[in-house]
Write an enzyme that holds these catalytic residues in place. Structure first.
Site, PDB file in Angstrom:
ATOM      1  CE1 TYR A 126     -37.684 -19.020   7.378  1.00  0.00           C
ATOM      2  CE2 TYR A 126     -35.767 -18.703   8.791  1.00  0.00           C
ATOM      3  CZ  TYR A 126     -37.147 -18.699   8.611  1.00  0.00           C
ATOM      4  OH  TYR A 126     -37.972 -18.365   9.654  1.00  0.00           O
TER       5      TYR A 126
ATOM      6  CB  SER B  96     -35.178 -15.993  11.505  1.00  0.00           C
ATOM      7  OG  SER B  96     -34.274 -17.000  11.925  1.00  0.00           O
TER       8      SER B  96
END
Length: 249
Positions: A160, A147
């Site tokens: 995350y 990501s």
């Protein structure tokens, strides 16, 4: 640049998080390109839907209902692949969870531990159990989904982002260790995509403004090509470009 859709006839691909979103579409497109797919996910209904879609197109699929928090189950999966097929050509480590978007100090320990287990520990276990199998392929390919927040240290995205940054380091290390072999390992930033996880993270966003999972997957599948030469790099889907890693400056 854009990646060319590969011919994967006769190749075996393992895809995690294959019951929906980008993982589902990657599994489907890998099968359409000729690969036999081992589809891993918790959600049996989504796996069965994938199986139907693949078989409708004449492809082959083996379903593995597995919660990636079952780390020993991942180890066993490697053994099953070795016994049944003798090698693996493609690994797509796609499964992940978002956790909570909140200040680092407010994240519950249980949430943090679960996120790291699914997003990071399971990827390491996948690497450990598939590395020998991928090295038996004439063109082993590993695709690790990451990501953009792995690099931005964006407020409230700490756990995350940390998990994805760690996965990228694992991927780069693995690539360096396999540099003199046919195995190619790359990380992928898929960019904002119309998925369930994106809706969780950005509930006020207009989903119709985002690319579909099918569109995003079509820009990733080229990383499975036997002709791919890049390794230890980051494929950035939004710009369709290869990015190098550099030291902080």
């Amino acid at each position: 640049m854009s990646l060319v859709k590969p011919d994967l006839s006769g190749r075996l691909a393992l895809v995690t998080g294959a019951s929906r979103g980008i993982g589902y579409q990657l599994a489907l497109q890998l099968a359409e390109a000729g690969a036999e797919v081992i589809a891993v996910a918790r959600t049996v209904g989504g796996l069965e839907e994938l199986d139907d879609s693949i078989k409708e197109k004449g492809g082959k699929c083996t379903l593995v209902p597995l919660d990636l928090k079952d780390l020993e189950g991942i180890d066993r999966l490697g053994g099953v692949i070795a016994e049944r097929w003798g090698k693996l050509d493609i690994l797509v480590a796609n499964a992940g969870v978002l956790g909570t978007i909140s200040p680092v100090g407010h994240v519950k320990a249980k949430t943090f531990d679960e996120l790291m287990t699914v997003n990071l520990n399971s990827v390491w276990r996948l690497i450990r159990t598939t590395d020998p199998l991928l090295r038996l392929s004439d063109a082993g390919r590993a695709i690790l989904l990451s990501s953009s927040v792995a690099h931005s240290a964006r407020a409230y995205w700490g756990p995350y982002a940390a998990s994805k940054a760690a996965v990228e380091v694992l991927g780069r290390t693995w690539a360096a260790e396999a540099e003199k072999t046919p195995l190619r390992v790359n990380n992928v930033n898929p960019g904002a995509t119309r998925t369930h996880m994106r809706a969780q993270a950005m509930p006020g966003e207009k989903a119709e403004d985002l690319p579909t999972a099918q569109e995003t997957a079509s820009k990733i599948i080229g990383l499975a090509s036997p002709e791919l030469t890049q390794t230890g790099m980051l494929w950035d889907v939004p710009t369709q470009s290869w990015l190098n890693y550099n030291l902080p400056s």
